[in-house]
Scaffold this motif. Structure first.
Motif, PDB file in Angstrom:
ATOM      1  N   ASN A  44       0.857  -1.183   0.000  1.00  0.00           N
ATOM      2  CA  ASN A  44       0.000   0.000   0.000  1.00  0.00           C
ATOM      3  C   ASN A  44       0.893   1.232   0.000  1.00  0.00           C
ATOM      4  O   ASN A  44       1.813   1.334   0.797  1.00  0.00           O
ATOM      5  N   GLU A  45       0.604   2.159  -0.892  1.00  0.00           N
ATOM      6  CA  GLU A  45       1.303   3.434  -0.937  1.00  0.00           C
ATOM      7  C   GLU A  45       2.812   3.269  -1.006  1.00  0.00           C
ATOM      8  O   GLU A  45       3.544   3.705  -0.127  1.00  0.00           O
ATOM      9  N   ALA A  46       3.265   2.642  -2.076  1.00  0.00           N
ATOM     10  CA  ALA A  46       4.687   2.457  -2.329  1.00  0.00           C
ATOM     11  C   ALA A  46       4.978   2.985  -3.739  1.00  0.00           C
ATOM     12  O   ALA A  46       4.874   2.245  -4.715  1.00  0.00           O
ATOM     13  N   PRO A  47       5.313   4.270  -3.859  1.00  0.00           N
ATOM     14  CA  PRO A  47       5.446   4.895  -5.175  1.00  0.00           C
ATOM     15  C   PRO A  47       6.475   4.227  -6.090  1.00  0.00           C
ATOM     16  O   PRO A  47       6.222   4.065  -7.289  1.00  0.00           O
ATOM     17  N   ARG A  48       7.614   3.823  -5.552  1.00  0.00           N
ATOM     18  CA  ARG A  48       8.631   3.183  -6.410  1.00  0.00           C
ATOM     19  C   ARG A  48       8.140   1.842  -6.946  1.00  0.00           C
ATOM     20  O   ARG A  48       8.387   1.507  -8.103  1.00  0.00           O
ATOM     21  N   LEU A  49       7.439   1.077  -6.114  1.00  0.00           N
ATOM     22  CA  LEU A  49       6.906  -0.202  -6.584  1.00  0.00           C
ATOM     23  C   LEU A  49       5.785   0.011  -7.598  1.00  0.00           C
ATOM     24  O   LEU A  49       5.651  -0.754  -8.553  1.00  0.00           O
ATOM     25  N   SER A  50       4.983   1.050  -7.411  1.00  0.00           N
ATOM     26  CA  SER A  50       3.915   1.351  -8.362  1.00  0.00           C
ATOM     27  C   SER A  50       4.485   1.715  -9.728  1.00  0.00           C
ATOM     28  O   SER A  50       3.874   1.437 -10.752  1.00  0.00           O
ATOM     29  N   GLU A  51       5.662   2.341  -9.741  1.00  0.00           N
ATOM     30  CA  GLU A  51       6.335   2.639 -11.005  1.00  0.00           C
ATOM     31  C   GLU A  51       6.977   1.380 -11.585  1.00  0.00           C
ATOM     32  O   GLU A  51       6.932   1.157 -12.789  1.00  0.00           O
ATOM     33  N   ARG A  52       7.590   0.592 -10.726  1.00  0.00           N
ATOM     34  CA  ARG A  52       8.269  -0.627 -11.187  1.00  0.00           C
ATOM     35  C   ARG A  52       7.295  -1.627 -11.797  1.00  0.00           C
ATOM     36  O   ARG A  52       7.602  -2.282 -12.786  1.00  0.00           O
ATOM     37  N   PHE A  53       6.133  -1.775 -11.166  1.00  0.00           N
ATOM     38  CA  PHE A  53       5.081  -2.648 -11.674  1.00  0.00           C
ATOM     39  C   PHE A  53       3.944  -1.725 -12.107  1.00  0.00           C
ATOM     40  O   PHE A  53       3.031  -1.489 -11.317  1.00  0.00           O
ATOM     41  N   PRO A  54       3.994  -1.200 -13.315  1.00  0.00           N
ATOM     42  CA  PRO A  54       3.033  -0.175 -13.717  1.00  0.00           C
ATOM     43  C   PRO A  54       1.597  -0.539 -13.316  1.00  0.00           C
ATOM     44  O   PRO A  54       1.035  -1.509 -13.801  1.00  0.00           O
ATOM     45  N   VAL A  55       1.081   0.242 -12.393  1.00  0.00           N
ATOM     46  CA  VAL A  55      -0.250  -0.003 -11.859  1.00  0.00           C
ATOM     47  C   VAL A  55      -1.254   0.783 -12.693  1.00  0.00           C
ATOM     48  O   VAL A  55      -1.248   2.006 -12.686  1.00  0.00           O
ATOM     49  N   GLN A  56      -2.089   0.048 -13.424  1.00  0.00           N
ATOM     50  CA  GLN A  56      -3.120   0.658 -14.248  1.00  0.00           C
ATOM     51  C   GLN A  56      -4.460   0.652 -13.533  1.00  0.00           C
ATOM     52  O   GLN A  56      -5.338   1.430 -13.869  1.00  0.00           O
ATOM     53  N   ALA A  57      -4.624  -0.263 -12.589  1.00  0.00           N
ATOM     54  CA  ALA A  57      -5.878  -0.397 -11.852  1.00  0.00           C
ATOM     55  C   ALA A  57      -5.568  -0.913 -10.453  1.00  0.00           C
ATOM     56  O   ALA A  57      -4.544  -1.528 -10.214  1.00  0.00           O
ATOM     57  N   ILE A  58      -6.488  -0.660  -9.553  1.00  0.00           N
ATOM     58  CA  ILE A  58      -6.369  -1.125  -8.168  1.00  0.00           C
ATOM     59  C   ILE A  58      -7.455  -2.171  -7.969  1.00  0.00           C
ATOM     60  O   ILE A  58      -8.597  -1.923  -8.316  1.00  0.00           O
ATOM     61  N   SER A  59      -7.155  -3.253  -7.474  1.00  0.00           N
ATOM     62  CA  SER A  59      -5.900  -3.868  -7.102  1.00  0.00           C
ATOM     63  C   SER A  59      -5.171  -4.408  -8.339  1.00  0.00           C
ATOM     64  O   SER A  59      -5.797  -4.885  -9.268  1.00  0.00           O
ATOM     65  N   THR A  60      -3.852  -4.336  -8.270  1.00  0.00           N
ATOM     66  CA  THR A  60      -3.006  -5.002  -9.249  1.00  0.00           C
ATOM     67  C   THR A  60      -2.331  -6.142  -8.506  1.00  0.00           C
ATOM     68  O   THR A  60      -1.778  -5.953  -7.427  1.00  0.00           O
ATOM     69  N   LEU A  61      -2.405  -7.318  -9.087  1.00  0.00           N
ATOM     70  CA  LEU A  61      -1.867  -8.527  -8.458  1.00  0.00           C
ATOM     71  C   LEU A  61      -0.762  -9.098  -9.326  1.00  0.00           C
ATOM     72  O   LEU A  61      -0.866  -9.079 -10.559  1.00  0.00           O
ATOM     73  N   ALA A  62       0.263  -9.626  -8.691  1.00  0.00           N
ATOM     74  CA  ALA A  62       1.349 -10.284  -9.414  1.00  0.00           C
ATOM     75  C   ALA A  62       1.826 -11.473  -8.601  1.00  0.00           C
ATOM     76  O   ALA A  62       1.848 -11.432  -7.374  1.00  0.00           O
ATOM     77  N   VAL A  63       2.200 -12.530  -9.294  1.00  0.00           N
ATOM     78  CA  VAL A  63       2.876 -13.650  -8.648  1.00  0.00           C
ATOM     79  C   VAL A  63       4.340 -13.530  -9.042  1.00  0.00           C
ATOM     80  O   VAL A  63       4.668 -13.485 -10.236  1.00  0.00           O
ATOM     81  N   ILE A  64       5.196 -13.440  -8.026  1.00  0.00           N
ATOM     82  CA  ILE A  64       6.631 -13.260  -8.236  1.00  0.00           C
ATOM     83  C   ILE A  64       7.358 -14.461  -7.653  1.00  0.00           C
ATOM     84  O   ILE A  64       7.133 -14.822  -6.495  1.00  0.00           O
ATOM     85  N   ASP A  65       8.207 -15.063  -8.471  1.00  0.00           N
ATOM     86  CA  ASP A  65       8.982 -16.221  -8.042  1.00  0.00           C
ATOM     87  C   ASP A  65      10.449 -15.945  -8.328  1.00  0.00           C
ATOM     88  O   ASP A  65      10.822 -15.702  -9.484  1.00  0.00           O
ATOM     89  N   GLN A  66      11.271 -15.946  -7.298  1.00  0.00           N
ATOM     90  CA  GLN A  66      12.704 -15.696  -7.381  1.00  0.00           C
ATOM     91  C   GLN A  66      12.995 -14.394  -8.131  1.00  0.00           C
ATOM     92  O   GLN A  66      13.863 -14.330  -8.998  1.00  0.00           O
ATOM     93  N   GLY A  67      12.224 -13.349  -7.812  1.00  0.00           N
ATOM     94  CA  GLY A  67      12.433 -12.034  -8.387  1.00  0.00           C
ATOM     95  C   GLY A  67      11.823 -11.818  -9.754  1.00  0.00           C
ATOM     96  O   GLY A  67      11.893 -10.725 -10.303  1.00  0.00           O
ATOM     97  N   ARG A  68      11.204 -12.842 -10.326  1.00  0.00           N
ATOM     98  CA  ARG A  68      10.633 -12.744 -11.673  1.00  0.00           C
ATOM     99  C   ARG A  68       9.117 -12.747 -11.594  1.00  0.00           C
ATOM    100  O   ARG A  68       8.526 -13.574 -10.910  1.00  0.00           O
ATOM    101  N   VAL A  69       8.480 -11.800 -12.318  1.00  0.00           N
ATOM    102  CA  VAL A  69       7.025 -11.762 -12.373  1.00  0.00           C
ATOM    103  C   VAL A  69       6.562 -12.903 -13.272  1.00  0.00           C
ATOM    104  O   VAL A  69       6.878 -12.941 -14.462  1.00  0.00           O
ATOM    105  N   VAL A  70       5.837 -13.845 -12.695  1.00  0.00           N
ATOM    106  CA  VAL A  70       5.341 -15.005 -13.434  1.00  0.00           C
ATOM    107  C   VAL A  70       4.044 -14.637 -14.155  1.00  0.00           C
ATOM    108  O   VAL A  70       3.836 -15.017 -15.305  1.00  0.00           O
ATOM    109  N   THR A  71       3.178 -13.907 -13.461  1.00  0.00           N
ATOM    110  CA  THR A  71       1.904 -13.484 -14.034  1.00  0.00           C
ATOM    111  C   THR A  71       1.394 -12.287 -13.254  1.00  0.00           C
ATOM    112  O   THR A  71       1.827 -12.054 -12.131  1.00  0.00           O
TER     113      THR A  71
END
Length: 146
Positions: free
Chosen positions: A98-125
């Motif tokens: 919540n409210e993490a501007p750098r992460l919102s830029e890193r994972f371009p947030v187009q809508a709330i909620s944005t969900l990602a599955v990350i495995d060993q630093g890699r976005v899987v989906t």
């Protein structure tokens, strides 16, 4: 950072009922202090600790980028993801952002909620918007199988 749950860091073991406080970051998988069953791993992060908590995790992390102003979709997704994390205890870590501007830029947030599955630093989906627990469970299971 605020959470929709009273205390996302305390979880109850589904087998014996003991309340446990899993660490936010760990080299292993949290287990119940009494019966040693895997625990649901639910935590919160911000810009400063994302790498340590998510990217260094030994198991995949479902990341929920949400905001308190996101309204109903955010309020629907959080408990559904918590149920998925409980169902997949020992196989998945749920991380709320919540409210993490750098992460919102890193994972371009187009809508709330944005969900990602990350495995060993890699976005899987990733996906946006609300969905019921069964749909989120299927989405996470597909990601874990990939």
């Amino acid at each position: 950072m605020r959470s929709q749950t009273k205390d996302a860091s305390v979880v109850q073991c589904s087998k014996c009922g003991r309340r446990n406080r899993p660490p936010r970051a760990a080299s292993g998988i949290p287990q119940c202090g009494d019966c040693h069953q895997p625990l649901p791993w639910v935590t919160k992060v911000g810009d400063g600790d994302f790498s340590e908590v998510v990217e260094a995790a030994r198991i995949p992390a479902a990341v929920n980028l949400w905001a308190p102003w996101g309204g109903r979709p955010c309020r629907m997704v959080s408990p559904a993801l918590e149920q998925v994390a409980a169902d997949l205890a020992g196989r998945l870590k749920l991380v709320k952002v919540n409210e993490a501007p750098r992460l919102s830029e890193r994972f371009p947030v187009q809508a709330i909620s944005t969900l990602a599955v990350i495995d060993q630093g890699r976005v899987v989906t990733r996906r946006s918007g609300a969905a019921p627990a069964p749909a989120l469970r299927e989405w996470v299971n597909d990601a874990l199988a990939a």
